[in-house]
Motif scaffolding. Structure first.
Motif, mmCIF file in Angstrom:
data_model
loop_
_atom_site.group_PDB
_atom_site.id
_atom_site.type_symbol
_atom_site.label_atom_id
_atom_site.label_comp_id
_atom_site.label_asym_id
_atom_site.label_seq_id
_atom_site.Cartn_x
_atom_site.Cartn_y
_atom_site.Cartn_z
ATOM 1 N N GLU A 73 27.221 22.651 38.345
ATOM 2 C CA GLU A 73 27.320 22.535 39.796
ATOM 3 C C GLU A 73 26.985 23.843 40.494
ATOM 4 N N SER A 74 26.999 24.936 39.745
ATOM 5 C CA SER A 74 26.771 26.262 40.332
ATOM 6 C C SER A 74 25.383 26.813 40.055
ATOM 7 N N LEU A 75 24.586 26.115 39.238
ATOM 8 C CA LEU A 75 23.280 26.660 38.862
ATOM 9 C C LEU A 75 22.302 25.539 38.579
ATOM 10 N N LYS A 76 21.149 25.628 39.213
ATOM 11 C CA LYS A 76 20.052 24.712 38.902
ATOM 12 C C LYS A 76 18.726 25.365 39.252
ATOM 13 N N GLY A 77 17.664 24.892 38.608
ATOM 14 C CA GLY A 77 16.316 25.316 38.933
ATOM 15 C C GLY A 77 15.534 24.136 39.463
ATOM 16 N N VAL A 78 14.584 24.406 40.334
ATOM 17 C CA VAL A 78 13.793 23.357 40.976
ATOM 18 C C VAL A 78 12.325 23.744 40.929
ATOM 19 N N VAL A 79 11.487 22.806 40.509
ATOM 20 C CA VAL A 79 10.044 22.987 40.584
ATOM 21 C C VAL A 79 9.450 21.761 41.277
ATOM 22 N N PHE A 80 8.496 22.006 42.164
ATOM 23 C CA PHE A 80 7.941 20.959 43.012
ATOM 24 C C PHE A 80 6.421 20.986 42.840
ATOM 25 N N PHE A 81 5.878 19.926 42.223
ATOM 26 C CA PHE A 81 4.441 19.836 41.971
ATOM 27 C C PHE A 81 3.784 18.889 42.971
ATOM 28 N N GLU A 82 2.507 19.150 43.214
ATOM 29 C CA GLU A 82 1.707 18.244 44.048
ATOM 30 C C GLU A 82 0.340 18.037 43.404
ATOM 31 N N ILE A 83 -0.098 16.793 43.331
ATOM 32 C CA ILE A 83 -1.448 16.448 42.887
ATOM 33 C C ILE A 83 -2.164 15.810 44.071
ATOM 34 N N GLY A 84 -3.204 16.418 44.538
ATOM 35 C CA GLY A 84 -3.904 15.967 45.733
ATOM 36 C C GLY A 84 -3.681 16.962 46.867
ATOM 37 N N ASN A 85 -4.198 16.645 48.059
ATOM 38 C CA ASN A 85 -4.768 15.357 48.422
ATOM 39 C C ASN A 85 -6.087 15.112 47.689
ATOM 40 N N THR A 86 -6.214 13.934 47.128
ATOM 41 C CA THR A 86 -7.418 13.540 46.418
ATOM 42 C C THR A 86 -8.134 12.474 47.234
ATOM 43 N N ILE A 87 -9.298 12.836 47.752
ATOM 44 C CA ILE A 87 -10.093 11.884 48.520
ATOM 45 C C ILE A 87 -10.924 11.063 47.549
ATOM 46 N N TRP A 88 -10.799 9.754 47.615
ATOM 47 C CA TRP A 88 -11.524 8.877 46.698
ATOM 48 C C TRP A 88 -13.031 9.079 46.853
ATOM 49 N N GLY A 89 -13.673 9.313 45.720
ATOM 50 C CA GLY A 89 -15.114 9.550 45.708
ATOM 51 C C GLY A 89 -15.501 10.997 45.854
ATOM 52 N N ARG A 90 -14.546 11.887 46.166
ATOM 53 C CA ARG A 90 -14.841 13.300 46.394
ATOM 54 C C ARG A 90 -14.746 14.064 45.078
ATOM 55 N N ALA A 91 -15.834 14.729 44.690
ATOM 56 C CA ALA A 91 -15.847 15.482 43.439
ATOM 57 C C ALA A 91 -15.308 16.883 43.622
ATOM 58 N N ALA A 92 -15.686 17.543 44.691
ATOM 59 C CA ALA A 92 -15.289 18.945 44.833
ATOM 60 C C ALA A 92 -15.085 19.280 46.295
#
Length: 474
Positions: A73-92
């Motif tokens: 209850e006194s200790l925790k770690g948090v990591v927050f990942f994101e994938i995208g924004n990925t536009i459909w059809g967009r290569a780069a």
């Protein structure tokens, strides 16, 4: 043999106890968001005017997940990942493979946040350190019109009693050349804040103060000139026209004082209010780089059985006719969540917003809002119409070709003078398909009325959007 077995059992118990002491609970939560959107004239020019063909429809997706690694209850770690924004059809995009084209090998994985929460032993002092989401208090919108973004920093929070708390924070949004090697000597930016929330019966009052220091070589976007890139929120008019921070001042200072106020004591009537003053200072020989101003916003609502009508209003100080003596709009750091509307300002459920501005600096507005419209189960609507007019003196633009070029309406930021106005209309619908899956349909329209004598043209198209978002939260 019996003694050996007893010793091995004792050893196993010790190992088991050690392993249990090192174990941590893993919890994950997050959201998949899918966007199918039709957008027209997001930069307020039609296809015929800018010479480009219509490319109005896009489909995209984004995945965000937060993983909590909980030791106690006194200790925790948090990591927050994101994938995208990925536009459909967009290569780069900007050299990064989005993975939206054929083959779908995307590499757009971001670490949005990475921090630990812990409590100082034998106290109630809470500590958060690392890359985290920081937002100054805001009542009218979900977050502050000054700062709401991810940044590396340290936050200390302490509840004095059930009524009063205190939060102190330090954030470092930039350190361009860590270690001060090379020629960059004024390359750090630091933000300090003190927040004191006071919660009473039917009232919540949160005063706060912020101080920021930034060197002339601090860069937020990799530009050689450095500067405050926060949506142009720190640049004066002269700096914006010049293309970046005025390098004649070694170090800039900025401060804000504000209060967020919420009243629910007279329910079903409620009132929310934000009042902020901010000032960016510079050396005496860089007077044109100074910027100072204020913003007041309010939202009054009345809860009925099937709808919550409300009146929204704000007023932000604007520029005078002389840009050489600094700017009169309130500066800001990074207000990415001041969602007073869902098209012009950052209030969309996913991504199609901020086509007008990040906050209300340099404008005044009044609007009608009908929220929580519910006629059937699992279906709700929001209707909003807002009239906006500039508080910036038109003479700051008239006859100045560089100013006209720098401040002409474009996607993401619209500079209104006291001769210009705009109307925004939103109609947003949320349908809960399942408990964790929602369909959100957003419709928006922005009508600009720009003074031809000021800008040399009044030929600006209406911005329109129709968006279908599927939001899966777990």
């Amino acid at each position: 043999m019996k003694r050996f077995a007893t010793l091995m059992l004792a050893f196993a118990l010790v190992l088991g106890a050690f392993s249990a002491a090192q174990a941590a609970d893993i919890k994950a939560k997050g959201v998949w968001a899918f966007d199918f959107s039709w957008l027209d004239s997001g930069d307020y020019t039609s296809a015929d005017d800018d010479g480009n063909s219509d490319d109005d429809f896009t489909a995209s997706q984004r995945f965000r997940t937060q993983i909590d690694i909980i030791a106690s209850e006194s200790l925790k770690g948090v990591v927050f990942f994101e994938i995208g924004n990925t536009i459909w059809g967009r290569a780069a995009s900007s050299g990064t493979d989005q993975g939206g084209a054929l083959g779908a090998d995307g590499r757009t994985v971001e670490v949005r946040r990475s921090y630990i929460d812990w409590i100082v032993p034998n106290t109630d002092l809470k500590v958060r350190m690392g890359i985290q989401g920081l937002s100054l208090p805001g009542a009218v919108a979900p977050s502050s019109p000054v700062l709401d973004d991810d940044v590396a920093g340290l936050t200390l929070s302490y509840a004095i009693n059930d009524t009063v708390g205190v939060t102190a924070l330090w954030a470092r949004p930039a350190d361009t050349n860590s270690g001060n090697s090379g020629n960059s000597q004024q390359d750090e930016a630091d933000v300090f804040a003190l927040i004191v929330p006071v919660t009473l019966d039917g009232f919540k009052i949160t005063p706060y103060g912020v101080y920021a220091s930034v060197g002339k070589d601090a860069s937020f976007s990799g530009s050689t000139n450095g500067g405050w890139e926060f949506g142009q929120g720190m640049l004066s008019m002269a700096e914006t026209i010049g293309g970046g921070i005025d390098s004649s001042s070694d170090t800039y200072g900025a401060w804000w004082g504000g209060v967020a106020f919420e009243m629910s004591a007279f329910a079903p009537f409620s009132l929310k209010l934000d009042a902020i003053y901010g000032s960016k200072t510079a050396d005496d020989d860089a007077e044109s780089a100074e910027r100072a101003g204020w913003l007041v916003a309010a939202l009054a609502e009345y809860q009925l059985d099937m709808v919550k009508p409300g009146i929204l209003a704000w007023y932000g100080s604007g520029e005078d006719d002389d840009i050489t003596d600094g700017s009169e709009r309130m500066p800001s750091i990074s207000p990415t969540g001041w969602g007073v509307t869902s098209f012009g300002f950052p209030g969309s459920v996913y991504r199609q917003d901020t086509y007008f501005g990040l906050n209300g600096a340099g404008t005044w507005a009044v609007g009608l809002q009908l929220a929580d419209i519910t006629f059937m189960e699992n279906l709700s609507h929001v209707f909003r119409v807002v009239y906006m007019q500039g508080t910036n003196d038109a003479d700051s633009i008239k006859g100045n070709s560089a100013a006209i070029t720098a401040f002409a309406p474009a996607s993401g930021e619209v500079f209104l003078t006291d001769e210009d106005s705009a109307i925004e209309v939103n109609f947003d619908t949320t349908y809960k398909i399942y408990e964790n899956l929602s369909l959100v349909v957003e419709m928006g329209w922005i009508k600009l009325d720009m003074d031809e004598d000021t800008w040399g043209s009044d030929d600006y198209s209406d911005a329109k959007k129709l968006v279908f978002n599927f939001i899966y939260e777990f």
